[in-house]
Design a protein around this motif. Structure first.
Motif, short mmCIF file in Angstrom:
data_model
loop_
_atom_site.label_atom_id
_atom_site.label_comp_id
_atom_site.label_asym_id
_atom_site.label_seq_id
_atom_site.Cartn_x
_atom_site.Cartn_y
_atom_site.Cartn_z
N SER A 17 0.84 -1.20 0.00
CA SER A 17 0.00 0.00 0.00
C SER A 17 0.87 1.24 0.00
O SER A 17 2.02 1.22 0.45
N ARG A 19 0.26 5.81 0.10
CA ARG A 19 -0.66 6.94 0.14
C ARG A 19 0.02 8.16 -0.47
O ARG A 19 1.08 8.59 0.01
N ARG A 66 -9.53 -0.81 -5.15
CA ARG A 66 -8.16 -0.81 -4.60
C ARG A 66 -7.71 0.58 -4.19
O ARG A 66 -6.96 0.73 -3.22
N GLN A 81 -5.23 6.92 -1.62
CA GLN A 81 -4.82 5.71 -0.91
C GLN A 81 -4.83 4.56 -1.90
O GLN A 81 -5.86 4.28 -2.52
N ASN A 83 -4.10 0.56 -2.39
CA ASN A 83 -3.92 -0.74 -1.76
C ASN A 83 -3.80 -1.83 -2.82
O ASN A 83 -4.16 -1.63 -3.98
N SER A 84 -3.32 -2.98 -2.39
CA SER A 84 -3.18 -4.14 -3.29
C SER A 84 -2.49 -3.74 -4.59
O SER A 84 -2.96 -4.06 -5.70
#
Length: 115
Positions: A17, A19, A66, A81, A83-84
């Motif tokens: 992940s 950000r 995601r 953000q 993710n994955s």
């Protein structure tokens, strides 16, 4: 005039992940659209996600579920953000804004997804 400064790009492993943040030089209340695009060498810049003043969001099909875009009106920031993460997410990510019909871009931040 709007100035945009991205931060948070990095090297991350697949499945990880990250950000990204974008600092906006003025109040974001009057900005029509805040968005994130990405670009890889030899390809056109593509929309990743956008958010309207009312908080409505739109995502590219490739990142739905995601990535999450958000805005902080008090801090004049817009964030992404992620993710994955996948190797195909590797790109330079650009924060963008549209104000009174004029498009503005940040300088970009590199995201590399690799083991």
């Amino acid at each position: 005039q709007v100035q945009l400064v991205e931060s948070g790009g990095a090297l991350v492993q697949p499945g990880g992940s990250l950000r990204l943040s974008c600092a906006v030089s003025r109040s974001i209340f009057g900005i029509n659209v805040l968005d994130w695009h990405r670009q890889v060498p030899g390809k056109e810049r593509e929309l990743v996600a956008l958010i309207t003043p009312g908080g409505s969001t739109h995502y590219a099909d490739s990142v739905k579920g995601r990535f999450t875009i958000s805005r902080d009106n008090a801090k004049n920031t817009v964030s992404l953000q992620m993710n994955s993460l996948k190797s195909e997410d590797t790109a330079v990510y650009y924060c963008g804004a549209i104000l009174a019909g004029v498009r503005y871009w940040g300088q970009g931040t590199q995201v590399t997804v690799s083991s």
